[in-house]
Scaffold this active site. Structure first.
Site: not given
Ligand code: CO
Length: 224
Positions: A42, A44, A46, A98, A101
């Site tokens: 992803c 993302d 993080r 994750h 999400c």
């Molecule tokens: Co995500």
């Protein structure tokens, strides 16, 4: 502007200490790359690929998009997969989702994010396919966690069905496809048990992984 400028001083610091610890590091990497892994994760912020599995530059080829979707008809995604397998000859392809999400949650809750809605139709299809698995869960948090897991398994299935992976297996090239999920709360990656290295493994391994998730629900145990 100050925060942008700081990136350059941080970069100089990193380049200096890397060079000091391994004087051949940059010279070696400037010649060519030989990563063992393709990471499909992803976008993302993080979930940074190299950092959470302690891999150095040169060790992992990375494709990231919202909700770690594998869509071979997306030119970007398809080209990365083809280049990694046919040219770099990576042996391991990891689909890494994750928990928590945002893309998966938008799909689950039918929330509009704008342009990403069209992209997330691919997660909507996972949600619709596994509606019964999600419906039995007691709350939105458990449904969100479960859809994050199911999305990884379905993306592994998508990846294994691509002509690139199928052709690699047909010529006996070693390509192992894995599905994992990362916990934002503890920094740990969990193996969802869907690793496949041949066409005949895909359906049984995906079905077993989904059954395992459902068993965890039935016994009241957390799947995490
Ligand atoms: Co995500």
């Amino acid at each position: 502007m100050e925060r942008f400028a700081r990136l350059f001083s941080q970069n100089r610091h990193w380049a200096t200490i890397t060079q000091e610890s391994d004087p051949e590091f940059f010279h070696g990497l400037s010649e060519e790359q030989h990563p063992d892994f393709l990471w499909i994760g992803c976008s993302d912020s993080r979930v940074p690929a190299n950092q959470i599995v302690e891999l150095a530059p040169g060790e992992v080829f990375v494709h990231r998009n919202i909700a770690n979707v594998v869509d071979p008809d997306d030119l970007n995604c398809g080209a990365v997969i083809q280049y990694a397998i046919d040219h770099l000859k990576v042996e391991h392809v990891l689909v890494v989702g994750h928990y928590g999400c945002g893309g998966v949650k938008a799909s689950l809750c039918n929330t509009s994010l704008g342009l990403a809605d069209q992209w997330l139709e691919r997660v909507d299809r996972v949600k619709e396919k596994h509606f019964e698995c999600l419906r039995v869960l007691p709350d939105e948090k458990s449904q969100h966690d479960r859809l994050c897991e199911l999305n990884v398994i379905e993306q592994v299935r998508n990846l294994c069905s691509t002509p690139v992976v199928q052709a690699a297996w047909a010529r006996n090239q070693v390509v192992m496809v894995h599905g994992c999920i990362y916990g934002l709360e503890d920094g740990l990656i969990r193996d969802l048990g869907v690793s496949c290295r041949a066409p005949e493994e895909v359906e049984p391994h995906c079905a077993a992984a989904i059954a395992h998730l459902m068993e965890a629900t039935g016994s009241g145990a957390s799947s995490k």
